[in-house]
Design an enzyme around this catalytic site. Structure first.
Site, PDB file in Angstrom:
ATOM      1  N   ARG A  78       8.509  28.294 -24.328  1.00 27.52           N
ATOM      2  CA  ARG A  78       7.155  27.986 -24.622  1.00 27.52           C
ATOM      3  C   ARG A  78       6.649  29.664 -23.944  1.00 27.52           C
ATOM      4  NH1 ARG A  78       4.500  22.904 -22.802  1.00 27.52           N
ATOM      5  NH2 ARG A  78       6.053  23.645 -21.460  1.00 27.52           N
ATOM      6  N   ASN A 136       6.245  21.552 -27.449  1.00 32.91           N
ATOM      7  CA  ASN A 136       6.968  20.605 -27.329  1.00 32.91           C
ATOM      8  C   ASN A 136       7.344  19.803 -28.349  1.00 32.91           C
ATOM      9  OD1 ASN A 136       9.190  22.318 -25.623  1.00 32.91           O
ATOM     10  ND2 ASN A 136       7.935  21.366 -23.933  1.00 32.91           N
TER      11      ASN A 136
END
Length: 90
Positions: free
Chosen positions: A18, A36
């Site tokens: 990320r 996520n």
């Protein structure tokens, strides 16, 4: 302006995916979000010019060096004009 929704699976959580995606998006000048998912995958929405979105999709296919992308699914989405950044949302 175009927008894509992407689900990336493999070893993509716990490897900085990320944060690396956010850095790459900022470098490329695209907006959107990354998060996520509970199933171990990563979900990404990316928006920008066709070339910049294509460049981000190319990066997402491999992700950061520590990731191991197994599958990559892309869906076209109607653009959202009011985004100003690429953010990590979860």
């Amino acid at each position: 302006m175009e927008r894509k929704f992407v689900v990336v699976t493999g070893i993509v959580q716990g490897v900085g995916f990320r944060f690396s995606a956010q850095r790459e998006a900022e470098r490329l000048g695209v907006t959107g979000r990354v998060r996520n998912r509970n199933d171990g995958s990563v979900e990404v929405a990316v928006q920008g010019t066709a070339q910049r979105v294509a460049d981000m999709l190319r990066w997402l296919r491999t992700g950061p060096e520590s990731a191991n992308v197994r599958s990559f699914e892309v869906t076209d989405v109607v653009p959202v004009d009011d985004e100003t950044q690429f953010s990590i949302t979860g």
